[in-house]
Design a protein around this motif. Structure first.
Motif, mmCIF file in Angstrom:
data_model
loop_
_atom_site.group_PDB
_atom_site.id
_atom_site.type_symbol
_atom_site.label_atom_id
_atom_site.label_comp_id
_atom_site.label_asym_id
_atom_site.label_seq_id
_atom_site.Cartn_x
_atom_site.Cartn_y
_atom_site.Cartn_z
ATOM 1 N N PRO A 260 -23.388 -54.978 -6.910
ATOM 2 C CA PRO A 260 -23.480 -54.985 -5.444
ATOM 3 C C PRO A 260 -22.585 -53.923 -4.825
ATOM 4 O O PRO A 260 -21.654 -53.423 -5.461
ATOM 5 N N LEU A 261 -22.886 -53.581 -3.583
ATOM 6 C CA LEU A 261 -22.109 -52.572 -2.873
ATOM 7 C C LEU A 261 -20.629 -52.973 -2.840
ATOM 8 O O LEU A 261 -19.743 -52.170 -3.106
ATOM 9 N N VAL A 262 -20.343 -54.205 -2.485
ATOM 10 C CA VAL A 262 -19.008 -54.803 -2.590
ATOM 11 C C VAL A 262 -19.196 -56.164 -3.230
ATOM 12 O O VAL A 262 -19.963 -56.986 -2.729
ATOM 13 N N ASP A 263 -18.537 -56.399 -4.365
ATOM 14 C CA ASP A 263 -18.741 -57.637 -5.107
ATOM 15 C C ASP A 263 -17.954 -58.779 -4.462
ATOM 16 O O ASP A 263 -16.722 -58.761 -4.454
ATOM 17 N N PRO A 270 -7.638 -63.626 -8.559
ATOM 18 C CA PRO A 270 -6.246 -63.341 -8.206
ATOM 19 C C PRO A 270 -5.810 -62.045 -8.880
ATOM 20 O O PRO A 270 -6.237 -61.771 -10.010
ATOM 21 N N PRO A 271 -4.987 -61.227 -8.229
ATOM 22 C CA PRO A 271 -4.422 -61.491 -6.898
ATOM 23 C C PRO A 271 -5.233 -60.848 -5.768
ATOM 24 O O PRO A 271 -4.720 -60.662 -4.678
ATOM 25 N N PHE A 272 -6.494 -60.457 -6.056
ATOM 26 C CA PHE A 272 -7.267 -59.691 -5.082
ATOM 27 C C PHE A 272 -7.477 -60.476 -3.783
ATOM 28 O O PHE A 272 -7.409 -59.913 -2.689
ATOM 29 N N GLY A 273 -7.744 -61.789 -3.905
ATOM 30 C CA GLY A 273 -8.011 -62.578 -2.710
ATOM 31 C C GLY A 273 -6.834 -62.607 -1.758
ATOM 32 O O GLY A 273 -6.978 -62.381 -0.551
ATOM 33 N N ALA A 274 -5.632 -62.876 -2.309
ATOM 34 C CA ALA A 274 -4.432 -62.905 -1.464
ATOM 35 C C ALA A 274 -4.121 -61.523 -0.908
ATOM 36 O O ALA A 274 -3.710 -61.376 0.250
ATOM 37 N N ALA A 275 -4.323 -60.488 -1.735
ATOM 38 C CA ALA A 275 -4.087 -59.122 -1.266
ATOM 39 C C ALA A 275 -5.057 -58.768 -0.146
ATOM 40 O O ALA A 275 -4.687 -58.124 0.840
ATOM 41 N N ALA A 276 -6.302 -59.193 -0.290
ATOM 42 C CA ALA A 276 -7.309 -58.921 0.736
ATOM 43 C C ALA A 276 -6.934 -59.569 2.058
ATOM 44 O O ALA A 276 -7.055 -58.953 3.128
ATOM 45 N N LEU A 277 -6.471 -60.805 2.003
ATOM 46 C CA LEU A 277 -6.078 -61.506 3.229
ATOM 47 C C LEU A 277 -4.916 -60.788 3.917
ATOM 48 O O LEU A 277 -4.913 -60.618 5.138
ATOM 49 N N ARG A 390 -3.638 -53.095 -11.541
ATOM 50 C CA ARG A 390 -4.191 -54.148 -12.386
ATOM 51 C C ARG A 390 -5.691 -53.984 -12.631
ATOM 52 O O ARG A 390 -6.350 -54.912 -13.070
ATOM 53 N N ILE A 391 -6.228 -52.842 -12.297
ATOM 54 C CA ILE A 391 -7.663 -52.664 -12.426
ATOM 55 C C ILE A 391 -7.949 -51.436 -13.273
ATOM 56 O O ILE A 391 -7.174 -50.471 -13.299
ATOM 57 N N GLU A 392 -9.052 -51.462 -14.008
ATOM 58 C CA GLU A 392 -9.416 -50.351 -14.866
ATOM 59 C C GLU A 392 -9.708 -49.117 -14.021
ATOM 60 O O GLU A 392 -10.255 -49.218 -12.923
ATOM 61 N N PRO A 393 -9.348 -47.923 -14.534
ATOM 62 C CA PRO A 393 -9.540 -46.695 -13.746
ATOM 63 C C PRO A 393 -10.959 -46.510 -13.230
ATOM 64 O O PRO A 393 -11.154 -46.057 -12.104
ATOM 65 N N GLU A 394 -11.964 -46.873 -14.048
ATOM 66 C CA GLU A 394 -13.344 -46.651 -13.608
ATOM 67 C C GLU A 394 -13.760 -47.567 -12.466
ATOM 68 O O GLU A 394 -14.771 -47.330 -11.800
ATOM 69 N N HIS A 395 -12.975 -48.636 -12.226
ATOM 70 C CA HIS A 395 -13.298 -49.557 -11.132
ATOM 71 C C HIS A 395 -12.514 -49.267 -9.863
ATOM 72 O O HIS A 395 -12.683 -49.953 -8.854
ATOM 73 N N LEU A 396 -11.649 -48.248 -9.901
ATOM 74 C CA LEU A 396 -10.800 -47.960 -8.748
ATOM 75 C C LEU A 396 -11.584 -47.612 -7.475
ATOM 76 O O LEU A 396 -11.229 -48.086 -6.398
ATOM 77 N N PRO A 397 -12.652 -46.783 -7.557
ATOM 78 C CA PRO A 397 -13.346 -46.440 -6.312
ATOM 79 C C PRO A 397 -13.875 -47.659 -5.568
ATOM 80 O O PRO A 397 -13.745 -47.757 -4.341
ATOM 81 N N ARG A 398 -14.491 -48.604 -6.282
ATOM 82 C CA ARG A 398 -15.055 -49.771 -5.602
ATOM 83 C C ARG A 398 -13.951 -50.699 -5.094
ATOM 84 O O ARG A 398 -14.077 -51.294 -4.013
ATOM 85 N N ALA A 399 -12.861 -50.837 -5.866
ATOM 86 C CA ALA A 399 -11.753 -51.668 -5.387
ATOM 87 C C ALA A 399 -11.117 -51.055 -4.149
ATOM 88 O O ALA A 399 -10.799 -51.747 -3.177
ATOM 89 N N SER A 400 -10.935 -49.729 -4.161
ATOM 90 C CA SER A 400 -10.365 -49.054 -3.005
ATOM 91 C C SER A 400 -11.273 -49.199 -1.795
ATOM 92 O O SER A 400 -10.807 -49.417 -0.669
ATOM 93 N N ALA A 402 -13.307 -51.664 -1.188
ATOM 94 C CA ALA A 402 -13.213 -53.043 -0.694
ATOM 95 C C ALA A 402 -11.935 -53.253 0.110
ATOM 96 O O ALA A 402 -11.945 -53.885 1.173
ATOM 97 N N LEU A 403 -10.806 -52.722 -0.388
ATOM 98 C CA LEU A 403 -9.536 -52.889 0.319
ATOM 99 C C LEU A 403 -9.555 -52.178 1.672
ATOM 100 O O LEU A 403 -9.113 -52.720 2.688
ATOM 101 N N ASN A 404 -10.053 -50.948 1.687
ATOM 102 C CA ASN A 404 -10.107 -50.211 2.947
ATOM 103 C C ASN A 404 -11.101 -50.832 3.911
ATOM 104 O O ASN A 404 -10.912 -50.775 5.134
ATOM 105 N N LEU A 405 -12.162 -51.435 3.367
ATOM 106 C CA LEU A 405 -13.117 -52.127 4.228
ATOM 107 C C LEU A 405 -12.426 -53.284 4.952
ATOM 108 O O LEU A 405 -12.595 -53.472 6.161
ATOM 109 N N LEU A 406 -11.634 -54.041 4.208
ATOM 110 C CA LEU A 406 -10.944 -55.182 4.813
ATOM 111 C C LEU A 406 -9.938 -54.730 5.868
ATOM 112 O O LEU A 406 -9.829 -55.333 6.932
#
Length: 481
Positions: A260-263, A270-277, A390-400, A402-406
């Protein structure tokens, strides 16, 4: 030195700082432009013989375009490579800036601001992901603590820069001022920023998710904006349609077998949920306060835009001081400790604004803004470091992305929601404008308390205690082939 501290071989050297400086130029342009136009509303109203409501769309259109563009940043970086996507985003942003300067009417300026916003929405997310990939796990925290202060400074200094520009030149220079910054950034990036190749795992673009998420967010923000303007019918339609589309995206993201565009599942990990909030509330606090205070200074105290900008400057200075503190402690202090301490400082700095009805002196307001600035710097960088380390390098673009979206959604939805609260309190308070603003800041205080509750779920140990980072692979330096 403990084993949790990054080894000397992983130190932040001059080359990495140079790369960070280049990439942060894009974030600086995008975030500065979100606020620099605010002081030019009156000038644009006269220039185009338009109403304030029509010209207000110049700012709203940019914000909606940014919200719409951020979700696609991860897929674009995966598909075309981080540096190529970043350079393309700078190009789109500069094209939009030139078109804005050539606008001949309020509607044309609004359309061109959409073009500008599409490029501006991609710049922070792709720049941060690219920088984290180049830095590697153990250097990410310290380098992010330097660049993360820019989004905190830009909303503070945007009105000041806008005031200086309008004092020296005509209104098109509100947009043309981006050109030298953007051109320099492109030239330096082509020479010094490593070429990170696209992801080897090619995924199809999530068309259904894009059709639900980006428009859903934009429609929701539009609906909340209409609530603030007192237009009931479009507000109800916008909020209802926006929430329905976002619900549809969540269901789609959980059920789809493709990427998905954003999973949505990211937010349950954890800890993505708390970080997102924490980032969501930080965005609401930063941009919400940047919206409320200049308005209060000008309508409640009769100050000019320049004077209001000067009173906001201590928050930027506090953020700069906070970034220095975070840079020196981010690898040795638990992220939760830094974030909770930052939220406490923001809470302490927000309390005086709940008492605006009692006309607190300027010294109290300045001290409160400094506290808020330091606190905000102690949240953004540690939260991003938690995720990036805490995330694999290849997943950094999508994680970034998601964080910037929030953070973007927090800023846009938070500002729109606070505008609704302010409008309601102004109606209740009548001529007591300062008390209406004080009532609204109680909601900002409530958001901070919510963020504090989420921050208690962040990791206790330093990010450097994580397993060693595999060296960034596939990074080619120099010019692209």
């Amino acid at each position: 030195m403990t084993e949790d501290v990054a080894p000397p071989a992983e130190r932040v050297d001059g080359q990495l700082l140079r790369i960070a400086f280049i990439l942060v130029l894009g974030t600086f342009m995008a975030t500065l432009d979100a606020t620099i136009v605010s002081v030019g509303i009156d000038r644009l109203t006269e220039e185009f013989d338009a109403s304030v409501a029509d010209i207000q769309w110049v700012s709203t259109a940019y914000l909606l375009a940014v919200v719409a563009a951020v979700p696609a940043s991860g897929w674009l970086a995966d598909r075309f490579g981080g540096r190529r996507t970043w350079l393309a985003a700078v190009g789109v942003f500069l094209l939009g800036s030139v078109l804005c300067a050539l606008a001949w009417s309020a509607p044309s300026l609004t359309v061109f601001r959409v073009v500008q916003g599409l490029g501006g929405g991609l710049l922070p997310a792709t720049g941060q992901a690219l920088l984290a990939r180049i830095a590697g796990r153990h250097r990410t925290g310290r380098v992010i603590s330097v660049v993360a202060v820019v989004p905190l400074l830009s909303p503070v200094f945007g009105p000041l820069v806008g005031g200086v520009v309008l004092g020296l030149a005509s209104w098109p220079w509100l947009f043309l001022v981006n050109l030298p910054i953007g051109v320099i950034a492109v030239l330096l990036a082509r020479r010094h920023v490593p070429d990170v190749p696209p992801s080897t795992r090619r995924t199809a673009f999530d068309l259904r998710g894009a059709a639900l998420l980006s428009p859903g967010l934009a429609v929701l923000v539009y609906g909340l904006t209409e609530v603030a303007h007192g237009r009931t019918a479009p507000a109800a339609i916008g909020v209802t349609a926006g929430l329905a589309m976002l619900t549809g995206f969540t269901v789609h993201g959980l059920r789809t077998r493709s990427t998905p565009l954003v999973d949505p599942r990211l937010f349950a990990r954890p800890p993505f949920g708390a970080a997102a909030l924490a980032l969501l509330v930080l965005g609401a606090s930063v941009f919400g306060t940047t919206f409320l205070l200049p308005l209060y200074f000008q309508t409640g105290r009769g100050l000019t835009a320049w004077q209001a900008g000067l009173l906001l400057a201590p928050q930027g200075l506090g953020a700069a001081a906070g970034s220095v503190l975070v840079n020196r402690t981010i690898d040795r202090v638990a992220p939760r400790t830094l974030v909770v301490a930052g939220i406490v400082l923001i809470l302490a700095g927000t309390v005086p604004f709940t008492q605006l009805g009692h006309a607190p002196p300027d010294e109290v307001i300045i001290a409160a803004l400094v506290f808020r600035g330091v606190g905000m710097a102690m949240i953004g960088a540690p939260v991003m470091n938690i995720v990036y380390s805490r995330i694999e390098p290849e997943h950094l673009p999508r994680a970034s992305g998601a964080l910037n979206l929030l953070n973007t959604v927090g800023g846009s939805v938070g500002t729109a929601a606070l505008a609704v609260v302010l409008q309601n309190r102004l109606s209740e308070r009548g001529t007591d404008v300062p008390s209406a603003f004080g009532d609204t800041f109680w909601w900002v205080l409530g958001c901070c308390l919510l963020a504090a509750a989420g921050a208690t779920r962040l990791p206790r140990g330093p990010a450097g205690a994580d397993p060693p980072d595999p060296s960034p692979v596939g990074v080619r330096r120099g010019r692209p082939r």
